[in-house]
Design an enzyme around this catalytic site. Structure first.
Site, mmCIF file in Angstrom:
data_model
loop_
_atom_site.group_PDB
_atom_site.id
_atom_site.type_symbol
_atom_site.label_atom_id
_atom_site.label_comp_id
_atom_site.label_asym_id
_atom_site.label_seq_id
_atom_site.Cartn_x
_atom_site.Cartn_y
_atom_site.Cartn_z
ATOM 1 N N CYS A 86 0.828 -1.196 0.000
ATOM 2 C CA CYS A 86 0.000 0.000 0.000
ATOM 3 C C CYS A 86 0.868 1.254 0.000
ATOM 4 O O CYS A 86 1.895 1.315 0.660
ATOM 5 C CB CYS A 86 -0.948 0.080 1.191
ATOM 6 S SG CYS A 86 -2.093 -1.280 1.275
ATOM 7 N N ARG A 119 3.877 0.054 -4.894
ATOM 8 C CA ARG A 119 3.665 -0.539 -3.568
ATOM 9 C C ARG A 119 2.374 -1.349 -3.486
ATOM 10 O O ARG A 119 2.142 -2.073 -2.521
ATOM 11 C CB ARG A 119 3.627 0.560 -2.509
ATOM 12 C CG ARG A 119 4.868 1.403 -2.467
ATOM 13 C CD ARG A 119 4.752 2.423 -1.381
ATOM 14 N NE ARG A 119 4.852 1.795 -0.082
ATOM 15 C CZ ARG A 119 5.971 1.657 0.613
ATOM 16 N NH1 ARG A 119 7.097 2.131 0.130
ATOM 17 N NH2 ARG A 119 5.978 1.069 1.780
ATOM 18 N N TRP A 128 -2.735 -2.686 -1.735
ATOM 19 C CA TRP A 128 -2.366 -4.088 -1.947
ATOM 20 C C TRP A 128 -3.192 -4.864 -0.928
ATOM 21 O O TRP A 128 -2.951 -4.781 0.278
ATOM 22 C CB TRP A 128 -0.868 -4.273 -1.711
ATOM 23 C CG TRP A 128 -0.394 -5.663 -2.050
ATOM 24 C CD1 TRP A 128 -0.049 -6.127 -3.285
ATOM 25 C CD2 TRP A 128 -0.211 -6.757 -1.141
ATOM 26 N NE1 TRP A 128 0.326 -7.447 -3.201
ATOM 27 C CE2 TRP A 128 0.238 -7.861 -1.900
ATOM 28 C CE3 TRP A 128 -0.392 -6.922 0.230
ATOM 29 C CZ2 TRP A 128 0.512 -9.094 -1.339
ATOM 30 C CZ3 TRP A 128 -0.119 -8.162 0.794
ATOM 31 C CH2 TRP A 128 0.333 -9.229 0.004
ATOM 32 N N ASN A 171 -1.778 1.786 5.921
ATOM 33 C CA ASN A 171 -0.877 0.764 5.393
ATOM 34 C C ASN A 171 -0.476 -0.107 6.576
ATOM 35 O O ASN A 171 0.006 0.416 7.581
ATOM 36 C CB ASN A 171 0.355 1.425 4.764
ATOM 37 C CG ASN A 171 1.406 0.408 4.351
ATOM 38 O OD1 ASN A 171 1.089 -0.759 4.116
ATOM 39 N ND2 ASN A 171 2.643 0.845 4.254
ATOM 40 N N GLY A 172 -0.683 -1.412 6.463
ATOM 41 C CA GLY A 172 -0.334 -2.315 7.573
ATOM 42 C C GLY A 172 -1.478 -3.263 7.853
ATOM 43 O O GLY A 172 -2.397 -3.418 7.034
ATOM 44 N N GLU A 184 18.109 -16.805 -8.451
ATOM 45 C CA GLU A 184 17.608 -15.467 -8.758
ATOM 46 C C GLU A 184 17.001 -15.445 -10.168
ATOM 47 O O GLU A 184 15.963 -14.822 -10.400
ATOM 48 C CB GLU A 184 18.745 -14.439 -8.619
ATOM 49 C CG GLU A 184 18.450 -13.040 -9.114
ATOM 50 C CD GLU A 184 17.282 -12.347 -8.421
ATOM 51 O OE1 GLU A 184 16.734 -12.891 -7.455
ATOM 52 O OE2 GLU A 184 16.892 -11.267 -8.882
ATOM 53 N N LYS A 213 13.121 -14.378 -10.908
ATOM 54 C CA LYS A 213 12.807 -13.264 -11.812
ATOM 55 C C LYS A 213 11.787 -13.702 -12.864
ATOM 56 O O LYS A 213 10.812 -13.015 -13.135
ATOM 57 C CB LYS A 213 14.112 -12.823 -12.465
ATOM 58 C CG LYS A 213 14.341 -11.397 -12.712
ATOM 59 C CD LYS A 213 14.712 -10.507 -11.559
ATOM 60 C CE LYS A 213 13.912 -10.644 -10.316
ATOM 61 N NZ LYS A 213 14.472 -10.065 -9.155
ATOM 62 N N GLU A 217 8.226 -14.336 -11.276
ATOM 63 C CA GLU A 217 7.438 -13.224 -10.750
ATOM 64 C C GLU A 217 6.904 -12.292 -11.814
ATOM 65 O O GLU A 217 5.853 -11.687 -11.616
ATOM 66 C CB GLU A 217 8.179 -12.461 -9.647
ATOM 67 C CG GLU A 217 9.326 -11.604 -10.083
ATOM 68 C CD GLU A 217 9.948 -10.834 -8.910
ATOM 69 O OE1 GLU A 217 9.234 -10.427 -7.994
ATOM 70 O OE2 GLU A 217 11.177 -10.634 -8.943
ATOM 71 N N HIS A 222 18.692 -37.011 -9.870
ATOM 72 C CA HIS A 222 18.131 -37.609 -8.651
ATOM 73 C C HIS A 222 16.627 -37.340 -8.560
ATOM 74 O O HIS A 222 16.037 -37.445 -7.499
ATOM 75 C CB HIS A 222 18.880 -37.082 -7.428
ATOM 76 C CG HIS A 222 20.327 -37.444 -7.459
ATOM 77 N ND1 HIS A 222 20.781 -38.723 -7.229
ATOM 78 C CD2 HIS A 222 21.421 -36.707 -7.775
ATOM 79 C CE1 HIS A 222 22.099 -38.768 -7.377
ATOM 80 N NE2 HIS A 222 22.504 -37.545 -7.712
ATOM 81 N N LYS A 241 5.995 -3.953 -4.096
ATOM 82 C CA LYS A 241 7.441 -3.785 -3.963
ATOM 83 C C LYS A 241 7.949 -4.000 -2.535
ATOM 84 O O LYS A 241 8.939 -4.674 -2.319
ATOM 85 C CB LYS A 241 7.803 -2.377 -4.442
ATOM 86 C CG LYS A 241 9.278 -2.058 -4.397
ATOM 87 C CD LYS A 241 9.998 -2.744 -5.521
ATOM 88 C CE LYS A 241 11.486 -2.458 -5.515
ATOM 89 N NZ LYS A 241 12.189 -3.474 -6.314
HETATM 90 O O1 M6R Z 1 13.117 -4.684 0.088
HETATM 91 P P1 M6R Z 1 13.693 -6.053 0.258
HETATM 92 O O2 M6R Z 1 14.980 -6.216 -0.444
HETATM 93 O O3 M6R Z 1 13.810 -6.456 1.697
HETATM 94 O O4 M6R Z 1 12.660 -7.021 -0.421
HETATM 95 C C1 M6R Z 1 12.838 -8.403 -0.370
HETATM 96 C C2 M6R Z 1 11.955 -9.113 -1.369
HETATM 97 O O5 M6R Z 1 10.613 -8.857 -1.107
HETATM 98 C C3 M6R Z 1 12.270 -8.699 -2.808
HETATM 99 O O6 M6R Z 1 13.603 -8.903 -3.116
HETATM 100 C C4 M6R Z 1 11.385 -9.490 -3.790
HETATM 101 O O7 M6R Z 1 11.736 -10.826 -3.768
HETATM 102 C C5 M6R Z 1 11.515 -8.906 -5.198
HETATM 103 N N1 M6R Z 1 10.217 -8.693 -5.748
HETATM 104 C C6 M6R Z 1 12.186 -9.801 -6.138
HETATM 105 O O8 M6R Z 1 12.322 -9.261 -7.397
#
Ligand code: M6R
Length: 604
Positions: free
Chosen positions: A2, A27, A74, A98-99, A477, A481, A484, A500, A599
């Site tokens: 949010c 956000r 969100w 937010n929260g 990673e 990527k 997501e 395996h 984010k």
């Molecule tokens: O702000 P942060 O680095 O703590 O966030 C951690 C994860 O939420 C963040 O890296 C998330 O996995 C990304 N969307 C990946 O691209």
């Protein structure tokens, strides 16, 4: 999670709020809304399911209010509906949040609020409670009500009988504020009002903010006035805009060479790592017996690379923990253990709580953080700021590479302090690290090739990333990527582990992105690649081998710059980022705002 913004000042609020919300949209982007004081002293609301552009379409062109609050959601409690969208209004009160208020059910029950509720949200319960306990004095009411909440919150609140004034308070969920020529601003982060002020302060937890046209008053819960501590950022509005690129993600991929240079330069003196400017003394590294790296998502995967590097270079035991697991475990940490928490936002709640736990066990806590003054940066004993600039795309790219670069600096420093490496070796290591930006720039030039080859992948349901050693840790990673932002199910496997079990999943045409850059396991990984190729996989191979032409190994070969094995991760990951980006846009998706994600994850 949010985005929230509030403004009161001399200018018309609506555009300031809408533009601020557009900047905060990363956000959360399920629904959006604003509320504002009308001339009559009444509070009006506009809100809708959808994006900020949908909200803009239903806003009143004639709205000349100079005070209002805005929210981009969100969803946590309750589905994505108009009535669940913020702002909420109950009686005298309109607010955004937010929260998560964890005890909202009990509060609704105990204070007899259920009758008034029209949404399924915890936020509306909060609005109803503020309204119910409102005694004509907003500050006193806020003082009393927030003591009843369990959970995290950042609230901006308007009381109908106090026109032109916005009140705010937070616990855990982030909020920054500023007073400048235009008026008083408050928001989840600075990108929302960087157009107006580069100076801002972080709203301290459990302090009441009163915003008027004349300024901002900050008070603790006992009513004592507190002087805000202003900070200043060194980036400007252009850094938070697309700057001609179609998406933030591709812009941020291109920004990596600069971001790495900015992160490395202040920490290298005479080709050796130097953390003087970060005020991290050599003492911090002394007696370090073991390291635990704690983070979430991409930041955790940066930690995986850090682990592989540090263990092989220094033979120090390193554990990587998922923050949401670590915080509920009995951590095996003692006073000589170093705990490194990694976070772009510095606000990820699981990482923050993990840090709080680690602080109980050791003084050797260090945060690798991008956002200046964020909670994780403030609560860690030492901070190493990455200088990626604002990262807006939900999928992390430049934040990852600068985190990895920070681990390389740390590994080198640790090696020197613990006498595990020679100075000559360290100098050579740092000089190679300094070449990273140039190599990444060369890799980015292959974007068109990556775009072409990715076309073969966009209809895939599944994909695999394989490698050994650093290439394996890095592959995690790559898989994240792709998942997501393209919604293609992807997993990373240690190439030697395939037979395996996982190799059973390999069928005709399935994309396998294989990385073979590590000399000591090169022939092994090539054998593993042949095994998947023989079973019909569509193999994209990343290696440094310029001569590789054998079509029995792969369908496409991407040649990486010829860097020492320990440094190839920076180049390979850029190819992964480009694959994910082009897969996403090839499928007609918006890579900047993938479904269900936001984010900054400030809820558990
Ligand atoms: O702000 P942060 O680095 O703590 O966030 C951690 C994860 O939420 C963040 O890296 C998330 O996995 C990304 N969307 C990946 O691209």
């Amino acid at each position: 999670m949010c985005g929230i913004i509030g403004f009161t000042g001399k200018s018309e609020a609506q555009n300031i709020l809408l533009n601020g919300l557009a900047s905060l949209e990363y956000r959360g982007y399920d629904s959006a809304g604003i509320s504002y004081f009308k001339d009559t002293g009444k509070i009006s609301i506009r809100k809708t399911v959808g994006k900020v552009k949908d909200l803009r379409a239903i806003c009143d062109d004639e709205n000349n209010s100079t005070c209002g609050i805005g929210h981009t959601r969100w969803a946590t409690h309750g589905g994505v509906t108009n009535s669940n969208a913020h702002p909420h209004k109950v009686g005298n009160v309109s607010l955004i949040h937010n929260g998560i208020i964890e005890n909202y059910h009990e509060l609704a029950e105990n204070y007899d609020l259920k009758e008034t509720l029209i949404s399924e949200t915890d936020t509306e319960v909060a609005a109803a409670l503020f309204n119910k306990l409102y005694d004509g004095n907003p500050e006193e009411t806020i003082q009393n009500v927030v003591k009843l909440f369990n959970g995290s919150f950042a609230f901006c609140i308007m009381f109908k009988d106090h026109p032109g004034i916005i009140y705010a308070i937070r616990n855990v969920s982030p909020m920054v504020a500023a007073y400048c020529e235009e008026g008083s601003f408050i928001a989840s982060d600075l990108t929302a009002f960087i157009n107006y002020s580069k100076r801002y302060f972080i709203v301290p937890e459990y302090h009441i903010i009163t915003m008027t046209t004349e300024g901002i008053i900050l008070k603790d819960l006992e009513g004592n006035t507190v002087e805000p501590e202003y900070l200043e950022v060194n980036w400007d509005v252009a850094a938070a805009q697309k700057d001609g690129y179609p998406h933030f993600m591709i812009k941020e991929i291109h920004e990596q060479p600069e971001a790495i240079t900015r992160t490395l330069s202040p920490r290298i003196k005479d080709s050796l790592p130097d953390f003087t400017e970060d005020s991290i003394p050599d003492e911090f590294f002394k007696n370090c017996s073991d390291i635990t790296i704690v983070a979430c998502g991409t930041a955790m995967y940066a930690g995986m690379v850090g682990k592989t590097l540090i263990q092989s270079m220094l033979q120090i035991p390193v554990t990587v923990s998922i923050a949401s697991e670590f915080r509920y475990e009995e951590p095996v940490i003692h006073e000589n253990s170093m705990v490194i928490v990694v976070s772009q936002s510095g606000e990820t709640i699981d990482t923050l709580e993990a840090l709080r736990l680690a602080n109980q066990y050791t003084k050797k806590t260090l945060a690798i953080v991008n956002v200046k003054g964020s909670s994780i940066a403030r609560e860690s004993n030492y901070v190493l700021y990455t200088h990626a600039g604002p990262e807006i795309a939900v999928a992390s790219t430049k934040a990852y590479t600068v985190q990895v670069a920070s681990f390389y600096l740390l590994a080198c420093k640790l090696g020197l302090v613990l006498n595990k490496i020679e100075e000559a070796y360290a100098k050579d290591f740092i000089q190679t690290l300094q070449k990273t930006p140039k190599n990444i720039a060369a890799v980015i030039e292959q974007a068109d090739t990556v775009e072409r080859l990715t076309k073969r992948m966009i209809n895939a349901q599944n994909a695999f990333f394989i490698g050994r050693g650093l290439d394996y840790t890095l592959s995690m990673e790559g898989a994240l990527k792709l998942k997501e932002i393209s919604y293609i199910h992807a997993e990373a496997y240690a190439a030697g582990e395939l037979k395996h079990g996982t190799i059973a999943l390999i069928s005709e045409g399935i994309p396998v992105i294989a990385v073979a850059t590590q000399k000591h396991v090169y022939s092994k990984v090539i054998s593993n690649i042949r095994e998947v190729k023989a079973r019909g996989a569509y193999v994209i191979l990343l290696s440094k081998d310029k001569e590789l032409t054998d079509s029995s190994i792969c369908d496409v070969h991407i040649t990486l710059p010829d860097t020492p094995d320990a440094f190839t991760v920076f180049n390979s990951v850029v190819i992964f980022q480009l694959i994910a980006y082009y897969a996403s846009i090839g499928k007609g998706l918006n890579p900047d705002q993938p479904r269900n994600l936001a984010k900054s994850v400030t809820v558990e």
